[in-house]
Enzyme design. Structure first.
Site, short mmCIF file in Angstrom:
data_model
loop_
_atom_site.label_atom_id
_atom_site.label_comp_id
_atom_site.label_asym_id
_atom_site.label_seq_id
_atom_site.Cartn_x
_atom_site.Cartn_y
_atom_site.Cartn_z
CG ASP A 222 -2.40 -4.18 -0.52
OD1 ASP A 222 -3.16 -4.34 0.44
OD2 ASP A 222 -2.01 -3.06 -0.89
CB CYS B 31 -0.89 0.00 1.24
SG CYS B 31 -1.83 1.54 1.43
#
Length: 164
Positions: A62, A55
């Site tokens: 992620d 992120c």
């Protein structure tokens, strides 16, 4: 029909031991080879279930499965270089939507395919999963219309998501 040296010219990673892993986003690792079936329209699909990126705001990881499907023209992406390229996102900060669009654009610039689509199915974080989809059909060809049709009908029958 076997490949001659001209058709595989430029492949430097396939078969190489002790391959260096890119530390950050590295489209320059992508390599191609000649499509020996240019007279045929056919899909090549890659399923990449171990994609990770960061992120850009929080730095948290992620995780996603990235699906890449394309109809090749003259050149095709070599899979080891694609693996290294996708791995290069591991320490790279980008939103989900940016990742899938960058992947698609890098592959368009690399191969100039007739058609390509990239779909990221990201695992939930904070209770929400994000599944960006993008596609491209070569302008002025039947694939331009195919891209529009697939985009507009892409999620007509969404999957049931429990906890993925």
């Amino acid at each position: 029909m076997s490949r001659n040296s001209k058709e595989i010219e430029g492949l430097t990673l396939l078969g190489k031991k002790n391959t260096e892993i890119p530390a950050d986003y590295s489209p320059e690792v992508l390599e191609t080879f000649v499509n020996m079936h240019q007279e045929n329209d056919y899909f090549v699909k890659f399923n990449c279930p171990e994609f990770t990126s960061l992120c850009p705001i929080t730095g948290q990881p992620d995780f996603a499965t990235i699906y890449i499907s394309y109809v090749p023209a003259e050149r095709m992406v070599e899979s080891k270089s694609l693996k290294l390229y996708l791995f290069s996102y591991r320490n790279h900060g980008d939103f989900h939507e940016d990742c899938v669009n960058k992947i698609m654009k890098d592959l368009i610039n690399l191969m100039d395919p007739k058609y390509i689509e990239v779909w990221g199915k990201f695992l939930p974080r904070g209770g929400i999963s994000i599944d960006p989809y993008c596609n491209y059909g070569k302008p002025g060809t039947k694939w331009e219309q195919v891209a529009w049709d697939r985009l507009t009908k892409h999620d007509m029958y969404p999957e049931k998501v429990d906890s993925r």
